[in-house]
Design a protein around this motif. Structure first.
Motif, PDB file in Angstrom:
ATOM      1  N   THR A 316       0.836  -1.208   0.000  1.00 34.63           N
ATOM      2  CA  THR A 316       0.000   0.000   0.000  1.00 34.63           C
ATOM      3  C   THR A 316       0.865   1.250   0.000  1.00 34.63           C
ATOM      4  OG1 THR A 316      -1.761  -1.173   1.171  1.00 34.63           O
ATOM      5  CG2 THR A 316      -1.826   1.229   1.231  1.00 34.63           C
ATOM      6  N   HIS A 317       1.932   1.241   0.785  1.00 36.34           N
ATOM      7  CA  HIS A 317       2.842   2.381   0.785  1.00 36.34           C
ATOM      8  C   HIS A 317       3.435   2.601  -0.608  1.00 36.34           C
ATOM      9  CE1 HIS A 317       2.958   3.670   4.935  1.00 36.34           C
ATOM     10  NE2 HIS A 317       3.148   2.434   5.368  1.00 36.34           N
ATOM     11  N   ALA A 318       3.849   1.516  -1.258  1.00 34.39           N
ATOM     12  CA  ALA A 318       4.461   1.637  -2.592  1.00 34.39           C
ATOM     13  C   ALA A 318       3.468   2.151  -3.609  1.00 34.39           C
ATOM     14  CB  ALA A 318       5.020   0.281  -3.024  1.00 34.39           C
ATOM     15  N   LEU A 319       2.201   1.767  -3.449  1.00 36.91           N
ATOM     16  CA  LEU A 319       1.171   2.226  -4.382  1.00 36.91           C
ATOM     17  C   LEU A 319       0.842   3.701  -4.143  1.00 36.91           C
ATOM     18  CD1 LEU A 319      -1.198  -0.883  -4.276  1.00 36.91           C
ATOM     19  CD2 LEU A 319       0.159  -0.132  -6.240  1.00 36.91           C
ATOM     20  N   HIS A 320       0.691   4.083  -2.888  1.00 32.88           N
ATOM     21  CA  HIS A 320       0.338   5.465  -2.579  1.00 32.88           C
ATOM     22  C   HIS A 320       1.448   6.433  -2.958  1.00 32.88           C
ATOM     23  CE1 HIS A 320      -3.006   4.359   0.544  1.00 32.88           C
ATOM     24  NE2 HIS A 320      -3.381   4.202  -0.715  1.00 32.88           N
ATOM     25  N   SER A 321       2.671   5.989  -2.903  1.00 33.97           N
ATOM     26  CA  SER A 321       3.797   6.862  -3.252  1.00 33.97           C
ATOM     27  C   SER A 321       3.950   7.036  -4.755  1.00 33.97           C
ATOM     28  CB  SER A 321       5.092   6.278  -2.680  1.00 33.97           C
ATOM     29  OG  SER A 321       5.454   5.095  -3.400  1.00 33.97           O
ATOM     30  N   GLY A 322       3.237   6.235  -5.511  1.00 35.74           N
ATOM     31  CA  GLY A 322       3.366   6.302  -6.963  1.00 35.74           C
ATOM     32  C   GLY A 322       4.518   5.497  -7.503  1.00 35.74           C
ATOM     33  N   VAL A 323       5.217   4.754  -6.636  1.00 32.21           N
ATOM     34  CA  VAL A 323       6.304   3.899  -7.127  1.00 32.21           C
ATOM     35  C   VAL A 323       5.720   2.737  -7.915  1.00 32.21           C
ATOM     36  CG1 VAL A 323       8.201   2.384  -6.444  1.00 32.21           C
ATOM     37  CG2 VAL A 323       7.854   4.558  -5.262  1.00 32.21           C
ATOM     38  N   LEU A 324       4.703   2.102  -7.371  1.00 30.77           N
ATOM     39  CA  LEU A 324       4.048   0.984  -8.055  1.00 30.77           C
ATOM     40  C   LEU A 324       2.623   1.384  -8.438  1.00 30.77           C
ATOM     41  CD1 LEU A 324       5.137  -2.147  -5.962  1.00 30.77           C
ATOM     42  CD2 LEU A 324       6.212  -1.177  -8.003  1.00 30.77           C
ATOM     43  N   HIS A 325       2.078   0.630  -9.385  1.00 28.50           N
ATOM     44  CA  HIS A 325       0.707   0.861  -9.846  1.00 28.50           C
ATOM     45  C   HIS A 325       0.019  -0.486  -9.997  1.00 28.50           C
ATOM     46  CE1 HIS A 325       1.019   5.208 -11.009  1.00 28.50           C
ATOM     47  NE2 HIS A 325       2.307   4.887 -10.922  1.00 28.50           N
ATOM     48  N   GLU A 326      -1.288  -0.451  -9.822  1.00 32.28           N
ATOM     49  CA  GLU A 326      -2.057  -1.676  -9.990  1.00 32.28           C
ATOM     50  C   GLU A 326      -2.359  -1.886 -11.467  1.00 32.28           C
ATOM     51  OE1 GLU A 326      -5.998  -3.923  -8.107  1.00 32.28           O
ATOM     52  OE2 GLU A 326      -5.506  -1.854  -7.531  1.00 32.28           O
ATOM     53  N   HIS A 327      -2.151  -3.119 -11.919  1.00 30.94           N
ATOM     54  CA  HIS A 327      -2.351  -3.446 -13.330  1.00 30.94           C
ATOM     55  C   HIS A 327      -3.545  -4.367 -13.542  1.00 30.94           C
ATOM     56  CE1 HIS A 327       1.361  -1.734 -15.147  1.00 30.94           C
ATOM     57  NE2 HIS A 327       1.768  -1.803 -13.896  1.00 30.94           N
ATOM     58  N   GLY A 328      -4.441  -4.428 -12.585  1.00 24.26           N
ATOM     59  CA  GLY A 328      -5.635  -5.255 -12.746  1.00 24.26           C
ATOM     60  C   GLY A 328      -5.408  -6.664 -12.252  1.00 24.26           C
ATOM     61  N   GLU A 329      -6.504  -7.301 -11.843  1.00 26.46           N
ATOM     62  CA  GLU A 329      -6.481  -8.675 -11.359  1.00 26.46           C
ATOM     63  C   GLU A 329      -5.459  -8.862 -10.245  1.00 26.46           C
ATOM     64  OE1 GLU A 329      -6.018 -11.510 -14.473  1.00 26.46           O
ATOM     65  OE2 GLU A 329      -7.727 -10.758 -15.610  1.00 26.46           O
ATOM     66  N   MET A 330      -5.341  -7.842  -9.366  1.00 30.98           N
ATOM     67  CA  MET A 330      -4.459  -7.898  -8.200  1.00 30.98           C
ATOM     68  C   MET A 330      -3.011  -8.203  -8.588  1.00 30.98           C
ATOM     69  SD  MET A 330      -6.891  -9.679  -5.289  1.00 30.98           S
ATOM     70  CE  MET A 330      -7.265 -11.108  -6.309  1.00 30.98           C
ATOM     71  N   ARG A 331      -2.601  -7.524  -9.667  1.00 30.01           N
ATOM     72  CA  ARG A 331      -1.206  -7.611 -10.096  1.00 30.01           C
ATOM     73  C   ARG A 331      -0.609  -6.212 -10.020  1.00 30.01           C
ATOM     74  NH1 ARG A 331      -2.254 -12.155  -9.522  1.00 30.01           N
ATOM     75  NH2 ARG A 331      -1.738 -13.958 -10.819  1.00 30.01           N
ATOM     76  N   TYR A 332       0.613  -6.125  -9.541  1.00 30.49           N
ATOM     77  CA  TYR A 332       1.207  -4.826  -9.259  1.00 30.49           C
ATOM     78  C   TYR A 332       2.594  -4.738  -9.892  1.00 30.49           C
ATOM     79  CZ  TYR A 332      -2.459  -5.376  -5.810  1.00 30.49           C
ATOM     80  OH  TYR A 332      -3.659  -5.626  -5.217  1.00 30.49           O
ATOM     81  N   GLY A 333       2.848  -3.562 -10.473  1.00 29.95           N
ATOM     82  CA  GLY A 333       4.141  -3.340 -11.104  1.00 29.95           C
ATOM     83  C   GLY A 333       4.351  -1.855 -11.325  1.00 29.95           C
ATOM     84  N   PHE A 334       5.235  -1.528 -12.220  1.00 33.18           N
ATOM     85  CA  PHE A 334       5.573  -0.136 -12.471  1.00 33.18           C
ATOM     86  C   PHE A 334       4.712   0.432 -13.591  1.00 33.18           C
ATOM     87  CE2 PHE A 334       9.237  -1.905 -10.376  1.00 33.18           C
ATOM     88  CZ  PHE A 334       9.604  -0.906  -9.486  1.00 33.18           C
ATOM     89  N   ARG A 335       4.534   1.732 -13.517  1.00 31.39           N
ATOM     90  CA  ARG A 335       3.716   2.396 -14.531  1.00 31.39           C
ATOM     91  C   ARG A 335       4.381   2.320 -15.897  1.00 31.39           C
ATOM     92  NH1 ARG A 335       3.147   7.872 -16.178  1.00 31.39           N
ATOM     93  NH2 ARG A 335       4.709   8.519 -14.659  1.00 31.39           N
ATOM     94  N   HIS A 336       5.685   2.252 -15.912  1.00 30.86           N
ATOM     95  CA  HIS A 336       6.424   2.313 -17.174  1.00 30.86           C
ATOM     96  C   HIS A 336       7.707   1.510 -17.018  1.00 30.86           C
ATOM     97  CE1 HIS A 336       8.544   4.025 -20.632  1.00 30.86           C
ATOM     98  NE2 HIS A 336       7.382   4.492 -21.044  1.00 30.86           N
ATOM     99  N   ALA A 337       8.197   0.964 -18.151  1.00 32.72           N
ATOM    100  CA  ALA A 337       9.433   0.187 -18.104  1.00 32.72           C
ATOM    101  C   ALA A 337      10.615   1.027 -17.648  1.00 32.72           C
ATOM    102  CB  ALA A 337       9.713  -0.422 -19.480  1.00 32.72           C
ATOM    103  N   LEU A 338      10.592   2.323 -17.962  1.00 36.80           N
ATOM    104  CA  LEU A 338      11.685   3.189 -17.533  1.00 36.80           C
ATOM    105  C   LEU A 338      11.734   3.274 -16.005  1.00 36.80           C
ATOM    106  CD1 LEU A 338      11.553   6.169 -20.044  1.00 36.80           C
ATOM    107  CD2 LEU A 338      13.293   4.397 -19.882  1.00 36.80           C
ATOM    108  N   ALA A 339      10.563   3.339 -15.391  1.00 35.41           N
ATOM    109  CA  ALA A 339      10.519   3.397 -13.929  1.00 35.41           C
ATOM    110  C   ALA A 339      11.060   2.105 -13.330  1.00 35.41           C
ATOM    111  CB  ALA A 339       9.090   3.653 -13.457  1.00 35.41           C
ATOM    112  N   GLN A 340      10.683   0.992 -13.913  1.00 36.98           N
ATOM    113  CA  GLN A 340      11.187  -0.300 -13.433  1.00 36.98           C
ATOM    114  C   GLN A 340      12.704  -0.381 -13.545  1.00 36.98           C
ATOM    115  OE1 GLN A 340      12.115  -2.996 -15.949  1.00 36.98           O
ATOM    116  NE2 GLN A 340      12.924  -4.204 -14.255  1.00 36.98           N
ATOM    117  N   GLN A 341      13.227   0.065 -14.670  1.00 37.10           N
ATOM    118  CA  GLN A 341      14.667   0.014 -14.866  1.00 37.10           C
ATOM    119  C   GLN A 341      15.390   0.960 -13.904  1.00 37.10           C
ATOM    120  OE1 GLN A 341      16.294  -2.151 -16.965  1.00 37.10           O
ATOM    121  NE2 GLN A 341      18.078  -1.423 -15.819  1.00 37.10           N
ATOM    122  N   ALA A 342      14.765   2.115 -13.649  1.00 37.75           N
ATOM    123  CA  ALA A 342      15.381   3.077 -12.742  1.00 37.75           C
ATOM    124  C   ALA A 342      15.516   2.495 -11.337  1.00 37.75           C
ATOM    125  CB  ALA A 342      14.558   4.361 -12.705  1.00 37.75           C
TER     126      ALA A 342
END
Length: 935
Positions: A316-342
């Motif tokens: 929840t902290h990671a989601l609220h901070s905007g680091v992670l985003h929900e991608h549907g069906e209770m799956r969580y990751g980064f909004r963009h590949a650049l963010a993931q790589q960073a």
């Protein structure tokens, strides 16, 4: 102070692009491709489109492709279909989707009986998806990040986009630099007639647009020019990086850009946001960065070593901070590949290795095994044994499901490992060669295979097979045919313990249409292969050899081959045999086309192309498509030939057999239109510049077309020079069955230059060369040559010309029949001009119908010069504001940059007449100048 927004509340700098997408959505059926580099705003543009009221009546279905996809076809499209609501009854074929879409199972009929042929099963699935979409009312299907799609997903989308139902808009986003060959669908695509199509290319924002975006994000009216310029300099105008830069600024002094370190801008921004998270939140974010694809809370916790009872709070902290985003069906990751790589880049080497080890352990128990992810984590965790096991399994799986490009990439990466044992090197090298041989990826596998030949770990038998596959690759590359033959000959010597493989090499060496090697040398190899086939009990080996041998013998006019074609079964249960049969049928079709058995060619081509479906042999499919293009040239099916051939040439430009044949056809079409520069450019790629490294019959036809070109341009000496070069190659090769186009062109050129004796000698050689050959096209050529000689000697020529035309008509040679009809009419000008003029007018209409505008103009010029009154043009249709056929010819030549004088020469018109046509063309097209028309 109010903190800055995380993104712009308005779309900046994309008004034209959004308008183009809205027009596409309004014009169903339609296709839209949104192209741009990472972070440039593709997804944002799509989100803005979906918010527009014009899209509200559409059912929006969205699927996402992932970078670490499992080799499971159609995933993104099937994910998009899960929430679909269908209307009305569905046909039984849609039942094939029931196991794939359990969410819709209660609305789908029972699955039909599974067909025995895999290609039928795939076709049923494609039809089912199309019908499902047709039954859903107005639909907008969005597939994001298509550059990460599996080959099956690309094929399904290409099927939908080639013939979309009337209620469908397909919108895809992709990065050209990450797509196979730079093409999102794996092949070149243009929307068919009746389908609205748009390609939206997103580029970085300019300095002013960066200022506007910054002001919108910060919630101010404007920012200073200096601030905008500095920000543009540090972000290159990529919207996502601008957002991340502004997000990372200290809250109290967010205008102080120099406080943010560069050049690792995005990494620093993400690091700052990570610092605000509690330890468990950072662990969750690090786990997401290492996993690389959206994951469940449980998986993120296991990889991040977060206790289950604390995982939800951390997430929840990671989601609220905007680091992670929900991608549907209770799956969580980064909004963009650049963010993931960073975020990934903030980890130290030991940290990354430890996280990859945890990911590997966590995914080992998943069913079905995610072999692609397991392979990547094994490699990055530094576990060579696991990387070998999982990487090879992923490559094998990709090959099984018809994704050879992924398989090739994985085998190559595995072979780059220095720790491999000799047995592993042998196995992987052979697999790489086998998949590369049937694919269309040329240069990367070639580099790896060439390096392997110097690898001391490679055993002699494996080295022979690697060298053989390298030879098979080289033989389809420009300027590499001679080198290919040398490699194959060496491979045959090294494969003494593998007679089946050595014989496949001999079968390729026996193919007569490669290079300038004399036919006698090919026949020596062919006799050895024929003898081996007679005693071969292995069906797979026998069909693999017949795939080469039948086409080779048929192409030189061997009369016995037609009786042996029933040795090829219609299909086979195993994929490997089906691949051989696909190649055999396509090779036989090509050989039939070369010698003039056009109906047989079409039959075998249809069988061959159907067998390639789902067999994972894109190279065989590409050769079949080029044969189809060549057949359409002969039959006069020219209506859409130029754009179709152009698309194939763009797609297969690196493949010698395909690109040279398509270049030949495009060159011949350009000669018929009078596009001299374009004709020369295409014909130069048909093999005439390097006959030793050519597909011989294609090069011979290239010389024939060049001869015609220079005759039309009034330079018989240059025409004779091209004919001489072509005949030198033909005589060296010794296959007179391939003289069907070159011989008539050469005789015509020789007679025009007064070299009647050379023409006579050529006719005698051709007659002797095909005396015992089955070569219908060369037989027609011989009749044409004799008729042309009769014209040159001022003998009775009408009857031999008519006989030649009848023979051409029997073979369906539409263009050459019209050319002979013109010659017959010319013979009649001296004795009965009125009838001849009428005949020339009819021939001109035939040329026009084909698209041979230069030939049509020549006939009408002859009519005007005959001094015979022609019928009134009254009653002919008016064109109003549409271009007449002649104005279309003028417009085409204008658009290519030709002057009025050049256009007059091509179309046999006076400069004054051309000037009038040009004025009408500009007026009707609504442009004010030639420059504007070209633009």
């Amino acid at each position: 102070m109010t903190p800055p927004r995380t993104s712009s509340p308005v779309l900046v700098g994309r008004g034209d692009e959004l308008a183009a997408l809205l027009r596409a959505v309004a014009g169903q059926p339609s296709v839209a491709l949104v192209v741009g580099e990472a972070g440039v705003g593709k997804s944002r543009l799509v989100r803005e489109l979906l918010r527009r009221p014009e899209v509200a009546p559409l059912r929006v279905l969205t699927g996402f492709c992932q970078p670490l996809r499992e080799p499971f076809p159609y995933g993104a499209v099937l994910d998009a279909l899960r929430t679909l609501h269908v209307r009305g009854p569905l046909s039984p074929v849609t039942g094939v989707l029931r196991p794939l879409l359990p969410e819709l199972a209660d609305r789908l009929p029972e699955p039909p009986r599974r067909p025995e042929d895999p290609r039928h099963e795939r076709h049923h699935l494609f039809r089912a998806v199309r019908e499902l979409l047709s039954a859903a009312g107005p639909v907008l299907l969005v597939v994001e990040d298509l550059h990460w799609a599996d080959d099956g997903c690309r094929h399904l989308l290409r099927f939908l986009m080639s013939d979309p139902p009337p209620n469908l808009t397909v919108l895809v986003t992709y990065r050209r630099e990450d797509a196979p060959g730079g093409m999102a669908l794996g092949t070149a695509y243009r929307p068919p007639a009746g389908v609205t199509g748009v390609v939206v290319e997103l580029t970085p924002l300019d300095r002013a647009q960066v200022g506007d975006l910054t002001a919108a994000i910060l919630g101010v009216d404007a920012v200073s020019a200096e601030f905008a310029a500095r920000l543009h300099e540090r972000t290159a105008g990529i919207p996502f990086v601008v957002e991340e830069m502004l997000r990372a600024l200290p809250e109290a002094d967010w205008r102080l850009l120099d406080d943010v370190e560069v050049p690792a801008l995005l990494r620093d921004a993400m690091a700052e946001r990570l610092d605000r998270l509690p330890t468990t939140g950072r662990r969750i974010a690090h786990a997401a960065a290492v996993l690389g694809v959206p994951a469940s809370e449980d998986l993120l916790a296991r990889v991040g070593a977060v206790e289950p009872e604390r995982a939800r709070t951390a997430l929840t902290h990671a989601l609220h901070s905007g680091v992670l985003h929900e991608h549907g069906e209770m799956r969580y990751g980064f909004r963009h590949a650049l963010a993931q790589q960073a975020v990934y880049d903030t980890l130290t080497g030991p940290e990354r290795q430890r996280l990859h080890e945890r990911a590997l352990d966590a995914l080992e128990d998943v069913v079905p095994r995610p072999v692609m992810q397991l392979a990547e984590h094994s490699r990055r965790a530094g576990r060579p044994a696991d990387w070998l096991r999982n990487g090879e399994a992923a490559a094998d799986r990709a090959l099984e499901v018809g994704d050879p490009s992924t398989a090739t990439h994985l085998y190559r990466r595995l072979l780059d490992e220095a720790t491999l044992q000799p047995s592993d090197v042998d196995r992987l090298a052979v697999k790489l060669g086998q998949v590369a041989r049937g694919g269309i990826d040329q240069h990367d596998p070639r580099t790896t295979l060439e390096r392997l030949l110097d690898d001391r770990r490679l055993s002699r038998p494996a080295r022979g097979e690697v060298r053989l596959n390298l030879g098979f690759l080289l033989i389809r590359q420009f300027e590499s045919v001679v080198q290919a033959r040398l490699q194959i000959e060496l491979a045959v010597e090294e494969l003494t313990d593998r007679p089946d493989l050595a014989m496949r090499g001999r079968a390729v060496l026996g193919q007569p249409f490669i290079g300038a090697t004399p036919l006698a040398e090919h026949l020596r190899w062919m006799r050895v292969v024929d003898s081996f086939i007679e005693g071969c009990d292995d069906p797979a080996v026998r069909y693999s050899l017949l795939a080469n041998e039948l086409g080779s013998r048929l192409s030189i006019g061997d009369r016995s081959v037609l009786r042996e074609l029933d040795r090829l079964p219609a299909s086979a249960d195993d994929v490997e045999t089906r691949r051989h049969l696909a190649r055999a049928n396509c090779n036989v079709a090509d050989a039939c086309m070369l010698v003039g058995h056009f109906d047989l060619a079409r039959d075998f081509l249809d069988k061959g192309l159907r067998l390639t479906v789902g067999a994972g042999v894109p190279f065989t499919a590409s050769t079949g498509q080029s044969t189809q293009i060549h057949l359409d040239w002969y039959s006069g099916n020219w209506g859409s030939l130029v754009p179709r051939a152009g698309r194939l040439l763009e797609e297969y430009r690196e493949l010698l057999p395909v690109a040279s044949e398509i270049s030949l056809v495009l060159g011949c079409l350009a000669v018929a239109r009078g596009d001299w520069d374009e004709a020369e450019r295409h014909l130069a790629e048909s093999g005439v510049r390097s006959v030793e490294n050519s597909i011989t019959p294609v090069a011979l036809s290239g010389f024939a077309a060049l001869t015609r070109l220079w005759l039309e341009r009034g330079d018989p000496a240059r025409a004779c020079a091209e004919a001489d070069r072509g005949l030198d190659l033909l005589r060296r090769k010794g296959v007179w069955a391939w003289a069907g186009e070159l011989a008539p062109s050469a005789v015509d050129a020789y007679c025009a230059s007064g070299r009647v004796e050379d023409a006579t000698k050529l006719v005698e050689e051709l007659s002797a060369g095909i005396a015992d050959r089955d070569a219908p096209l060369a037989v027609v050529a011989l009749k044409v040559c004799r008729a042309l000689l009769a014209v040159a000697r001022e003998e009775e020529a009408v009857f031999p010309l008519q006989e030649a035309r009848r023979a051409a008509d029997e073979l369906g040679l539409a263009y050459y029949s019209a050319v002979l009809s013109e010659r017959i009419a010319l013979c009649g000008l001296a004795s009965g001009p009125e009838a001849a003029v009428a005949a020339l007018g009819e021939v001109a209409d035939r040329f026009d119908a084909l698209g041979a505008s230069r030939d049509a103009a020549r006939c009408r010029h002859l009519v005007r010069g005959a001094g015979v009154a022609t019928p009134s043009r009254r009653g002919r249709r008016g064109y109003g504001n549409a271009l007449s056929p002649r104005e279309q010819d003028v417009a085409r030549l204008l658009a290519q940059g030709h002057t009025n004088r050049e256009i007059a020469e091509v179309l046999f018109l006076s400069p004054r007449t051309v000037e009038q046509h040009v004025a009408r063309v500009l007026r009707k097209l609504g442009v004010t100048s030639r420059t504007e028309l070209v633009t």
